[in-house]
Enzyme design. Structure first.
Site, PDB file in Angstrom:
ATOM      1  N   GLY A  32      -7.491   7.496   3.430  1.00 42.28           N
ATOM      2  CA  GLY A  32      -7.123   7.584   5.464  1.00 42.28           C
ATOM      3  C   GLY A  32      -7.461   9.271   5.221  1.00 42.28           C
ATOM      4  N   ASP A  58     -11.511   7.792   3.355  1.00 40.40           N
ATOM      5  CA  ASP A  58     -11.809   6.677   4.507  1.00 40.40           C
ATOM      6  C   ASP A  58     -13.002   5.542   5.587  1.00 40.40           C
ATOM      7  OD1 ASP A  58      -9.800   8.512   7.088  1.00 40.40           O
ATOM      8  OD2 ASP A  58     -10.820   7.371   7.944  1.00 40.40           O
ATOM      9  N   ILE A  59     -12.060   5.194   5.783  1.00 34.84           N
ATOM     10  CA  ILE A  59     -12.638   3.841   6.410  1.00 34.84           C
ATOM     11  C   ILE A  59     -13.823   4.552   7.430  1.00 34.84           C
ATOM     12  CG2 ILE A  59     -11.692   3.103   8.093  1.00 34.84           C
ATOM     13  CD1 ILE A  59     -11.881   0.509   7.434  1.00 34.84           C
ATOM     14  N   ASP A  76     -12.632   0.761   2.755  1.00 33.95           N
ATOM     15  CA  ASP A  76     -11.295   0.137   3.111  1.00 33.95           C
ATOM     16  C   ASP A  76     -10.160   0.308   2.735  1.00 33.95           C
ATOM     17  OD1 ASP A  76      -9.797  -1.635   4.702  1.00 33.95           O
ATOM     18  OD2 ASP A  76     -11.196  -3.116   5.038  1.00 33.95           O
ATOM     19  N   TYR A 165       5.262  -1.192  14.290  1.00 31.32           N
ATOM     20  CA  TYR A 165       4.677   0.223  13.648  1.00 31.32           C
ATOM     21  C   TYR A 165       6.185   0.162  12.647  1.00 31.32           C
ATOM     22  CZ  TYR A 165       3.713   5.015  12.421  1.00 31.32           C
ATOM     23  OH  TYR A 165       3.854   5.775  11.808  1.00 31.32           O
ATOM     24  N   LYS A 169       6.978  -0.185   8.509  1.00 37.85           N
ATOM     25  CA  LYS A 169       7.451   1.358   7.656  1.00 37.85           C
ATOM     26  C   LYS A 169       8.835   1.126   7.378  1.00 37.85           C
ATOM     27  CE  LYS A 169       4.233   3.824   8.669  1.00 37.85           C
ATOM     28  NZ  LYS A 169       3.003   4.361   7.741  1.00 37.85           N
TER      29      LYS A 169
HETATM   30  N1  SER Z   1       4.269   9.381  14.985  1.00 30.24           N
HETATM   31  C1  SER Z   1       4.209   8.247  15.019  1.00 30.24           C
HETATM   32  C2  SER Z   1       4.251   7.942  16.767  1.00 30.24           C
HETATM   33  O1  SER Z   1       4.368   8.340  17.253  1.00 30.24           O
HETATM   34  C3  SER Z   1       5.763   8.227  14.518  1.00 30.24           C
HETATM   35  O2  SER Z   1       5.719   8.054  12.993  1.00 30.24           O
HETATM   36  O3  SER Z   1       3.830   6.681  16.229  1.00 30.24           O
END
Ligand code: SER
Length: 340
Positions: A32, A58-59, A76, A165, A169
């Site tokens: 990445g 990176d992809i 990938d 997200y 995490k």
């Molecule tokens: N900077 C990130 C976001 O805004 C938060 O980890 O998604």
């Protein structure tokens, strides 16, 4: 006698050379490498380890300039046989896994975000278990949620994220700790706050406004912010983010007491406070507010972070405050604009 002596010298030379070659051959892999963090991290790691010892992937294909700066593979992260092949070929001893979808994009692409963020990590943890490299994986303030105490958010507290997200995490943090405990994988992680830098563009995040605002202030002297004026969030200048990342990776294994992910703090501010700071340099800068869906994500995250564990365990300390960060951002972006 003579020949023995010479033989000895020869041998010493060889041993020395072998040692050198071995040290040279160990390399660092950044997955990445074209993202907001990756592009700056690769530059910094190449400065430390030498251009040819830092493999970027990176992809997407990078610019010619990036291609010429050191080894690159288009890859990938979910193609694990290929990742594994690169790791073996280059004797990779450290991996930075930075391929992920950020908060706003992940809400739009729920399944592919989960796949990339989660399977990407799990597959790389498995590779780390087999190949025994040290792994860095970024977590985020997004692991916290609406029930978390928002001021000075502690290291160990309620983590009930309400975004895709954040869920990825949080699950990732649990997997990191699990792989450390069960399989002794040397995995290290930071809960990044919003990251601000002038060299690279963020993409798809909620904290991105704090980067865009600088570019717009210089180009147009006005900015329409997608968060409301009093939305306070924890942020960090990229210079400090790189210091935190490399600092944690350089710490000795016994200093790293937390194997899920460390809180790290630096600056907290609202869009209104940031605009006021920018106005000290560009007096006629104006800002307006038009909160969109990202407001909800921001409202579920902390305002400020208690990072005492990181400070105690591996001596974390930020260097940039709001004033210093604003000055540095404006002067660099100004210079970039003048150059073009
Ligand atoms: N900077 C990130 C976001 O805004 C938060 O980890 O998604």
């Amino acid at each position: 006698m003579k020949s023995t002596k010479e033989g000895c010298v020869e041998m010493t030379k060889n041993v020395h050379l072998q040692g050198k070659q071995k040290a040279m051959k160990e390399s660092v892999l950044v997955i990445g490498a074209k993202g907001q963090i990756g592009s700056e991290l690769v530059e910094e790691l190449r400065r430390i380890y030498g251009d040819s010892n830092v493999i970027a992937t990176d992809i997407k294909m990078p610019s010619d300039e990036f291609l010429n700066s050191g080894p690159f593979y288009q890859l990938d992260v979910l193609d694990f046989p290929k990742v594994s092949e690169i790791i073996r070929k280059h004797n990779v001893k450290q991996v930075y896994l930075l391929a992920a979808l950020l908060s706003a994009t992940a809400e739009q692409k729920v399944k592919s975000a989960w796949r990339l963020n989660m399977e990407g990590l799990l597959g790389t943890l498995e590779l780390a278990r087999e190949e025994k490299f040290k792994l860095f994986w970024p977590s985020s303030i997004a692991v916290f949620g609406p029930n978390t105490p928002r001021e000075n958010t502690p290291q160990f507290t309620i983590t009930e994220p309400s975004t895709v997200y954040g869920i990825s995490k949080l699950a990732g943090e649990r997997w990191c700790e699990y792989y450390f405990e069960k399989f002794n994988v040397d995995v290290r992680s930071i809960r990044y706050p919003g990251l601000i830098g002038y060299k690279s563009e963020p993409g798809g995040g909620t904290t991105d406004y704090a980067v865009h605002i600088f570019h717009e202030a210089i180009k147009n002297k006005t900015y329409e912010c997608f968060l409301s004026e009093n939305t306070e969030l924890p942020m960090m200048y990229m210079h400090d983010a790189l210091r935190a990342t490399i600092g944690l990776m350089d710490a000795s294994a016994d200093q790293v007491k937390i194997r899920s992910s460390y809180n790290v703090g630096a600056i907290s501010f609202t869009p209104k406070q940031l605009a006021a700071e920018i106005r000290k340099h560009i007096p006629d800068f104006t800002i307006s507010y038009k909160p969109d869906v990202r407001q909800q994500y921001a409202d579920s995250w902390p305002k400020s972070i208690d990072d005492s564990h990181a400070r105690k365990d591996w001596n974390w300390k930020p260097e940039f405050d709001l004033k210093g960060m604003t000055e540095d951002m404006l002067s660099h972006i100004q210079a970039m604009v003048q150059h073009h």
